[in-house]
Scaffold this motif. Sequence first.
Motif, mmCIF file in Angstrom:
data_model
loop_
_atom_site.group_PDB
_atom_site.id
_atom_site.type_symbol
_atom_site.label_atom_id
_atom_site.label_comp_id
_atom_site.label_asym_id
_atom_site.label_seq_id
_atom_site.Cartn_x
_atom_site.Cartn_y
_atom_site.Cartn_z
ATOM 1 N N ALA A 109 0.838 -1.194 0.000
ATOM 2 C CA ALA A 109 0.000 0.000 0.000
ATOM 3 C C ALA A 109 0.877 1.251 0.000
ATOM 4 N N VAL A 110 1.944 1.219 0.785
ATOM 5 C CA VAL A 110 2.807 2.384 0.920
ATOM 6 C C VAL A 110 4.098 2.217 0.131
ATOM 7 N N GLY A 111 4.691 1.056 0.149
ATOM 8 C CA GLY A 111 5.846 0.813 -0.690
ATOM 9 C C GLY A 111 7.192 0.792 -0.013
ATOM 10 N N ALA A 112 7.250 0.729 1.312
ATOM 11 C CA ALA A 112 8.535 0.734 2.005
ATOM 12 C C ALA A 112 9.056 -0.683 2.279
ATOM 13 N N THR A 113 8.281 -1.692 1.948
ATOM 14 C CA THR A 113 8.714 -3.065 2.185
ATOM 15 C C THR A 113 8.651 -3.855 0.884
ATOM 16 N N TYR A 114 9.399 -4.966 0.875
ATOM 17 C CA TYR A 114 9.397 -5.861 -0.272
ATOM 18 C C TYR A 114 9.740 -7.258 0.218
ATOM 19 N N PRO A 115 9.260 -8.280 -0.479
ATOM 20 C CA PRO A 115 9.585 -9.639 -0.057
ATOM 21 C C PRO A 115 11.055 -9.941 -0.361
ATOM 22 N N PRO A 116 11.763 -10.588 0.567
ATOM 23 C CA PRO A 116 13.160 -10.938 0.310
ATOM 24 C C PRO A 116 13.270 -12.039 -0.743
ATOM 25 N N ALA A 117 14.452 -12.177 -1.310
ATOM 26 C CA ALA A 117 14.682 -13.184 -2.355
ATOM 27 C C ALA A 117 14.348 -14.591 -1.864
ATOM 28 N N VAL A 118 14.592 -14.884 -0.595
ATOM 29 C CA VAL A 118 14.294 -16.225 -0.072
ATOM 30 C C VAL A 118 12.784 -16.511 -0.128
ATOM 31 N N THR A 119 11.961 -15.491 0.072
ATOM 32 C CA THR A 119 10.510 -15.669 -0.052
ATOM 33 C C THR A 119 10.138 -15.985 -1.493
ATOM 34 N N LEU A 120 10.765 -15.295 -2.425
ATOM 35 C CA LEU A 120 10.497 -15.569 -3.837
ATOM 36 C C LEU A 120 10.921 -16.995 -4.185
#
Length: 160
Positions: free
Chosen positions: A140-151
């Motif tokens: 919603a805001v954009g300050a977080t992202y899933p880490p490569a390990v999650t991908l």
Amino acid sequence: MAPTPKIGDIVGDFRLPGGHLDGETFHRRDYTLCEQRGKPLVLAFYPGDDTTVCTAQLCAYSDGLPELQSAGATVWGISPQGVDSHEMFARSRTLRMPLLSDEARTVAKSFGISAPLIGLRRSVFIINGHGRLHWKHVTAVGATYPPAVTLRTQLAGLTG
């Protein structure tokens, strides 16, 4: 604005200009979703080149690229900046995944993630080899992202 695709939806084809850094050479070309049929694709939408969170995100994905590629996936970064900006960003951070330019935000709009002021909401989509949306993370805001390990974990659970 289009709604964000749902898990299991077929993702519509698109064509965007972009390039990728290979050694000292930045190779420019057009990228199409249909060229990825038969293998998984990670689309990492980010608001801007050389911004703090975007740099951290793209560097993390570039560092994790061998692991993501070992899962059979290709990773594309997509933002509203032009290809010249992407080349400078890739060179300054030694980013090894293709960076695509969605200056008109056409693709961002088709994914339902276009946003006023910032251009688009930080989002990651994993598309399986048949062109179906397997997984998504939309902020919603954009300050977080899933880490490569999650991908990598999501790629391990891919179904046709």
